[in-house]
Motif scaffolding. Structure first.
Motif, PDB file in Angstrom:
ATOM      1  N   LEU A 132       0.993  -1.160   0.157  1.00 45.01           N
ATOM      2  CA  LEU A 132       0.061  -0.096   0.025  1.00 45.01           C
ATOM      3  C   LEU A 132       0.920   1.399   0.017  1.00 45.01           C
ATOM      4  N   SER A 133       0.715   2.142  -0.772  1.00 44.75           N
ATOM      5  CA  SER A 133       1.358   3.357  -0.969  1.00 44.75           C
ATOM      6  C   SER A 133       0.431   4.505  -1.370  1.00 44.75           C
ATOM      7  N   PHE A 134       0.023   5.094  -0.191  1.00 47.58           N
ATOM      8  CA  PHE A 134      -0.720   6.328  -0.300  1.00 47.58           C
ATOM      9  C   PHE A 134      -0.193   7.716   0.085  1.00 47.58           C
ATOM     10  N   GLY A 135      -0.238   8.803  -0.475  1.00 49.53           N
ATOM     11  CA  GLY A 135       0.095   9.976  -0.019  1.00 49.53           C
ATOM     12  C   GLY A 135      -0.904  10.648   0.718  1.00 49.53           C
ATOM     13  N   VAL A 136      -0.697  11.726   1.297  1.00 50.76           N
ATOM     14  CA  VAL A 136      -1.833  12.677   1.735  1.00 50.76           C
ATOM     15  C   VAL A 136      -2.535  13.522   0.455  1.00 50.76           C
ATOM     16  N   GLN A 137      -1.722  13.561  -0.465  1.00 55.07           N
ATOM     17  CA  GLN A 137      -2.355  14.395  -1.643  1.00 55.07           C
ATOM     18  C   GLN A 137      -2.124  13.519  -2.936  1.00 55.07           C
ATOM     19  N   ALA A 138      -2.675  13.266  -3.967  1.00 59.60           N
ATOM     20  CA  ALA A 138      -2.585  12.559  -4.934  1.00 59.60           C
ATOM     21  C   ALA A 138      -1.230  12.831  -5.699  1.00 59.60           C
ATOM     22  N   ASP A 152      -3.610  -1.235  21.015  1.00 57.52           N
ATOM     23  CA  ASP A 152      -3.844   0.124  20.589  1.00 57.52           C
ATOM     24  C   ASP A 152      -3.440   0.615  19.201  1.00 57.52           C
ATOM     25  N   ASP A 153      -2.831  -0.539  18.410  1.00 58.71           N
ATOM     26  CA  ASP A 153      -2.470  -0.149  16.997  1.00 58.71           C
ATOM     27  C   ASP A 153      -3.698  -0.569  16.222  1.00 58.71           C
ATOM     28  N   LEU A 154      -4.184  -1.720  16.283  1.00 56.19           N
ATOM     29  CA  LEU A 154      -5.401  -2.197  15.591  1.00 56.19           C
ATOM     30  C   LEU A 154      -6.327  -1.465  15.152  1.00 56.19           C
ATOM     31  N   PRO A 155      -7.074  -0.582  16.195  1.00 52.07           N
ATOM     32  CA  PRO A 155      -7.804   0.366  15.659  1.00 52.07           C
ATOM     33  C   PRO A 155      -7.347   1.423  14.921  1.00 52.07           C
ATOM     34  N   TYR A 156      -6.379   1.868  15.261  1.00 50.27           N
ATOM     35  CA  TYR A 156      -5.562   3.140  14.339  1.00 50.27           C
ATOM     36  C   TYR A 156      -5.339   2.506  12.967  1.00 50.27           C
ATOM     37  N   THR A 157      -4.749   1.304  12.836  1.00 54.26           N
ATOM     38  CA  THR A 157      -4.531   0.906  11.586  1.00 54.26           C
ATOM     39  C   THR A 157      -5.810   0.637  10.709  1.00 54.26           C
ATOM     40  N   LEU A 158      -6.867   0.025  11.305  1.00 60.80           N
ATOM     41  CA  LEU A 158      -8.195  -0.118  10.564  1.00 60.80           C
ATOM     42  C   LEU A 158      -8.639   1.164  10.260  1.00 60.80           C
ATOM     43  N   SER A 159      -8.783   2.098  10.977  1.00 59.44           N
ATOM     44  CA  SER A 159      -9.268   3.398  10.840  1.00 59.44           C
ATOM     45  C   SER A 159      -8.596   4.110   9.544  1.00 59.44           C
ATOM     46  N   HIS A 160      -7.351   3.747   9.259  1.00 55.25           N
ATOM     47  CA  HIS A 160      -6.367   4.302   8.538  1.00 55.25           C
ATOM     48  C   HIS A 160      -6.082   3.681   7.299  1.00 55.25           C
ATOM     49  N   SER A 161      -6.938   2.814   7.030  1.00 62.02           N
ATOM     50  CA  SER A 161      -6.592   1.728   5.949  1.00 62.02           C
ATOM     51  C   SER A 161      -6.381   2.051   4.626  1.00 62.02           C
ATOM     52  N   GLN A 162      -7.209   3.571   4.357  1.00 57.92           N
ATOM     53  CA  GLN A 162      -7.207   4.070   3.131  1.00 57.92           C
ATOM     54  C   GLN A 162      -6.162   5.150   2.908  1.00 57.92           C
ATOM     55  N   LEU A 163      -5.628   5.625   4.040  1.00 59.04           N
ATOM     56  CA  LEU A 163      -4.626   7.006   3.997  1.00 59.04           C
ATOM     57  C   LEU A 163      -3.682   6.426   4.780  1.00 59.04           C
ATOM     58  N   ILE A 164      -2.351   6.117   4.225  1.00 57.82           N
ATOM     59  CA  ILE A 164      -1.047   5.971   4.832  1.00 57.82           C
ATOM     60  C   ILE A 164      -0.301   7.442   5.275  1.00 57.82           C
ATOM     61  N   ASP A 165      -0.378   7.578   6.465  1.00 60.97           N
ATOM     62  CA  ASP A 165      -0.007   8.993   7.130  1.00 60.97           C
ATOM     63  C   ASP A 165       1.216   8.797   7.979  1.00 60.97           C
ATOM     64  N   GLN A 166       2.051   9.682   8.242  1.00 54.85           N
ATOM     65  CA  GLN A 166       3.302   9.531   8.958  1.00 54.85           C
ATOM     66  C   GLN A 166       3.322   8.852  10.261  1.00 54.85           C
ATOM     67  N   GLU A 167       1.971   9.075  11.112  1.00 57.78           N
ATOM     68  CA  GLU A 167       1.937   8.238  12.321  1.00 57.78           C
ATOM     69  C   GLU A 167       1.514   6.779  11.906  1.00 57.78           C
ATOM     70  N   LEU A 168       0.867   6.413  10.987  1.00 57.13           N
ATOM     71  CA  LEU A 168       0.914   5.108  10.563  1.00 57.13           C
ATOM     72  C   LEU A 168       2.031   4.364  10.323  1.00 57.13           C
ATOM     73  N   CYS A 169       2.904   5.007   9.536  1.00 58.63           N
ATOM     74  CA  CYS A 169       4.410   4.513   9.438  1.00 58.63           C
ATOM     75  C   CYS A 169       5.182   4.231  10.539  1.00 58.63           C
ATOM     76  N   ASP A 170       5.194   5.332  11.439  1.00 57.65           N
ATOM     77  CA  ASP A 170       5.953   5.376  12.858  1.00 57.65           C
ATOM     78  C   ASP A 170       5.344   4.170  13.404  1.00 57.65           C
ATOM     79  N   ARG A 171       3.923   3.810  13.624  1.00 61.83           N
ATOM     80  CA  ARG A 171       3.495   2.965  14.442  1.00 61.83           C
ATOM     81  C   ARG A 171       4.071   1.527  13.781  1.00 61.83           C
ATOM     82  N   VAL A 172       3.900   1.385  12.344  1.00 58.17           N
ATOM     83  CA  VAL A 172       4.521   0.240  11.840  1.00 58.17           C
ATOM     84  C   VAL A 172       6.014  -0.070  12.160  1.00 58.17           C
ATOM     85  N   ALA A 173       6.681   1.096  12.114  1.00 64.99           N
ATOM     86  CA  ALA A 173       8.168   0.989  12.519  1.00 64.99           C
ATOM     87  C   ALA A 173       8.071   0.325  13.971  1.00 64.99           C
TER      88      ALA A 173
END
Length: 133
Positions: free
Chosen positions: A17-23, A87-108
């Motif tokens: 998955l690779s989505f940015g904040v803007q297209a 803590d992580d699963l609800p955030y991940t599910l709510s951001h499944s269409q938008l990969i933001d910096q916080e999600l990337c940090d959580r994944v790290a």
């Protein structure tokens, strides 16, 4: 990957998955999901190549229905991982269409914890829920 949380099921098949904040922006990060992961009745369920593991909030690990003998350090590590995932699963599910910096940090953070698990717990030496590129 199958994520189940609070009665909802979301399937994510192993793809990047690779989505940015803007297209027109470059992707913040690229995620590749692996294995199945679910939360049910307070337990974290892991499926790895046809094998099922369960982590209780206390850090106790089960292989199928069999309790795995763990050291105190191993149990503490799994308890930390369980808390991280609660803590992580609800955030991940709510951001499944938008990969933001916080999600990337959580994944790290998740990757770092899973690397610790791989090195300390032989039964989970191949466990990995996601990779970050």
């Amino acid at each position: 990957m199958l994520l189940r949380f609070c009665g909802f099921k979301i399937a994510v098949v192993g793809f990047a998955l690779s989505f940015g904040v803007q297209a027109n922006e470059a992707p913040v990060c690229q995620l590749e999901w692996h294995n199945n992961l679910s939360m049910q009745d307070g337990a974290l369920n892991l499926e790895l190549e046809g094998e099922s593991f369960q982590i209780k909030p206390s850090g106790q690990l089960y292989f199928g229905v069999h309790k795995v003998r763990l050291s105190d350090d191993q149990s503490a590590l799994l308890a930390d991982y369980h808390r991280l995932m609660v803590d992580d699963l609800p955030y991940t599910l709510s951001h499944s269409q938008l990969i933001d910096q916080e999600l990337c940090d959580r994944v790290a953070m998740r990757q770092a914890k899973e690397s610790e698990i791989q090195s300390l717990i032989p039964a989970l030496k191949r466990w990995q829920s996601v990779t970050l590129d």
